[in-house]
Design a protein around this motif. Structure first.
Motif, mmCIF file in Angstrom:
data_model
loop_
_atom_site.group_PDB
_atom_site.id
_atom_site.type_symbol
_atom_site.label_atom_id
_atom_site.label_comp_id
_atom_site.label_asym_id
_atom_site.label_seq_id
_atom_site.Cartn_x
_atom_site.Cartn_y
_atom_site.Cartn_z
ATOM 1 N N SER A 22 30.512 -48.062 34.736
ATOM 2 C CA SER A 22 29.398 -48.462 34.687
ATOM 3 C C SER A 22 28.269 -47.055 34.439
ATOM 4 C CB SER A 22 29.048 -48.845 36.056
ATOM 5 O OG SER A 22 27.335 -48.823 36.102
ATOM 6 N N HIS A 23 27.254 -47.396 33.691
ATOM 7 C CA HIS A 23 26.545 -46.148 33.516
ATOM 8 C C HIS A 23 25.919 -45.530 34.660
ATOM 9 C CE1 HIS A 23 25.660 -48.938 29.969
ATOM 10 N NE2 HIS A 23 24.849 -47.937 29.381
ATOM 11 N N ILE A 24 25.707 -46.267 35.808
ATOM 12 C CA ILE A 24 25.332 -45.559 37.216
ATOM 13 C C ILE A 24 26.271 -44.552 37.422
ATOM 14 C CG2 ILE A 24 24.893 -45.834 39.321
ATOM 15 C CD1 ILE A 24 22.701 -46.760 38.012
ATOM 16 N N ARG A 25 27.656 -44.994 37.489
ATOM 17 C CA ARG A 25 28.667 -44.027 37.810
ATOM 18 C C ARG A 25 28.787 -42.874 36.787
ATOM 19 N NH1 ARG A 25 28.315 -48.516 40.577
ATOM 20 N NH2 ARG A 25 29.464 -49.901 39.268
ATOM 21 N N LEU A 26 28.634 -43.109 35.566
ATOM 22 C CA LEU A 26 28.672 -41.919 34.581
ATOM 23 C C LEU A 26 27.500 -41.135 34.883
ATOM 24 C CD1 LEU A 26 29.310 -43.483 30.929
ATOM 25 C CD2 LEU A 26 30.597 -41.759 32.225
ATOM 26 N N TRP A 27 26.332 -41.537 35.148
ATOM 27 C CA TRP A 27 25.115 -40.647 35.327
ATOM 28 C C TRP A 27 25.415 -39.974 36.761
ATOM 29 C CZ3 TRP A 27 21.551 -45.139 33.917
ATOM 30 C CH2 TRP A 27 21.467 -44.918 32.594
#
Lengths: 254, 236
Positions: free
Chosen positions: B78-83
């Motif tokens: 997920s984007h959130i985890r990548l960020w």
């Protein structure tokens, strides 16, 4: 309807807004009186209301958005069409952007303190008490700091007005409608979609916009106050010069 | 995740602010941009946009398991985890500098204790040793420059990874999926695609601003070292 956990648990955003408050309110010492009022209005009537009340009104905006169809995906697509970005996120971004110009002032004050410390050391007064005094002394808003302060105020006003405009462009009129009609793919034809809690959302939207307007007025008043102070100081200092005397003569003829 | 992230972001902040004392002004600006425009926006706004990404991912089929499989195919991370990972990795090179400063302080403390073992003003000197601000020269300069290079590599690496995994920064409304057990090609709908695109572009922009700040800081350090080692260049 499956039970979805709340999107954002309560202690976390409060903690982060609280640390944000700690960072921003440090600037408070170098603000004018109007600046301190603005900061209080920002934190009490905007951030606190956002976190404590508005976030729970918009909490079920997607799960409570229902369309008059069983076609899978129609709900998602219609929601995305009518709400490209949620009010709550726009307000959070607005509050973050509007508060950050104050950090320009904080950086300038830190720079000035650093320069003063160096001057003190060069002139031989490297007494720890003197150096401490530099840290706690309140900077006067004159010279370059005046310009930094006025520029930060102008940026604040520009950001506030920009966000209000963006709000008006995305959600024309500040009223939240009860019913929207949608026919994007994959909705089979024009379907009725119902927004959850429209009246409560309208009330909070109007409230947040009103407080935003009050903040803009406070910022404009602060700019006028600073300009007035600088002008009167200049006139007072230039009292002996011919230019100053000419200005004073012209003003007194009104 | 929510409880630990509320405990860990402030902890990371205290660590970094401590190391920040030895940073240049650009480094301090970088830290503010990182925490205000990236960590705060992530925690306060972005996490609620992505909160219902899996529960609201709906496919046009009743086949059990199809939604799970399709979600997993299109959203490996997920984007959130990548960020979050990006922010953690990008912040850690600063700890290299903190470790080096701690090592220098330890070494100087030992020297001080050896030299004035019976002197009276020892405690005061130890205190000034702890509070002093080391000039960025010599080995500290190299450590600092290395930490900047690592920061740049991590930022660029994560931005590239996001771009490759999600084929650009835009989130589509509709994806078509035909993994087993989906009976045939099904339409799957992503929740809040426009809001996700807006936040992805915002985070990519702030990431680029941070990269520009890091490059500027590196250039500044190089110029400072150059003028220090070759003062005749500026004297002309």
């Amino acid at each position: 309807m499956p039970l979805t956990p709340p999107a954002e648990p309560d202690p976390e955003p409060k903690m982060n807004w609280a640390s944000f408050y700690a960072v921003i309110s440090g600037v408070n010492r170098h603000s004018t009186g109007i600046g301190r009022i603005w900061l209080s209005v920002l934190f009490i009537f905007r951030i606190l209301v956002l976190v404590v009340a508005a976030e729970s009104v918009w909490g079920d905006e997607k799960s409570g958005f229902t369309c008059n169809t069983q076609q899978p995906g129609c709900n998602s697509v219609c929601y995305d069409h009518f709400f490209p970005i949620s009010h709550i996120r726009l307000w959070a971004l607005q509050l973050i952007l509007v508060s950050t110009p104050a950090l320009l002032v904080a950086m300038h004050v830190a720079h000035r303190r650093h320069v003063d410390k160096r001057l003190y050391k060069l002139s031989g007064r490297s007494n720890p008490k003197d150096l401490e005094q530099i840290k706690t002394q309140k900077m006067k808003i004159t010279g370059a700091l005046w310009w930094t302060y006025v520029i930060s105020l102008l940026f604040r006003i520009i950001f506030e007005v920009t966000f209000m405009y963006v709000f008006y462009m995305i959600y024309p009129g500040y009223k939240m409608i009860r019913l929207v009609k949608c026919d994007s793919y994959p909705c089979p034809n024009t379907v009725d979609c119902f927004v959850s809690r429209p009246t409560e959302k309208t009330v909070f939207t109007v409230f947040m916009l009103a407080v935003s307007g009050v903040c803009i007025l406070l910022n404009i008043a602060e700019v006028v106050f600073l300009l007035g102070k600088a002008c009167s100081k200049h006139l007072h200092n230039a009292g002996d010069s011919t230019m100053g005397a000419w200005i004073q003569q012209k003003l007194s003829s009104f | 995740m929510p409880l630990t992230s509320s405990m860990s972001w402030p902890a990371l902040y205290t660590q970094l602010v401590g190391a920040n004392r030895h940073a240049t002004s650009l480094g301090k600006i970088w830290l503010s941009v990182l925490f205000i425009f990236r960590v705060m926006v992530l925690v306060v706004a972005a996490e609620s946009v992505w909160g219902d990404e899996q529960s609201d991912f709906t496919c046009n089929t009743l086949q059990p398991g199809c939604e799970n499989v399709c979600y997993d195919q299109f959203f490996p991370v997920s984007h959130i985890r990548l960020w979050c990972l990006q922010l953690v990795f990008v912040s850690t090179p600063t700890l290299l500098v903190a470790m080096y400063v701690a090592y220098r302080n330890h070494r100087d403390k030992r020297k001080l204790l050896q030299v004035c073992a019976f002197a009276k003003g020892q405690d005061e000197e130890l205190e000034t040793l702890k509070k002093r601000r080391l000039p960025i020269a010599g080995a500290l300069w190299w450590t600092y420059a290395c930490s900047l290079v690592f920061r740049l590599l991590f930022e660029a690496g994560f931005m590239y990874a996001l771009y490759v995994v999600y084929d650009g920064f835009q989130m589509p409304r509709l994806v078509q999926c035909d993994q087993w057990p989906c009976p045939n090609l099904v339409d799957c709908f992503i929740s809040r695609p426009t809001e996700k695109t807006i936040f992805t572009v915002f985070m990519a922009t702030t990431s680029s601003i941070c990269m520009v700040l890091n490059v500027a800081e590196l250039v500044y350090l190089v110029i400072k070292a150059f003028t220090r080692d070759f003062p005749w260049v500026t004297q002309n």
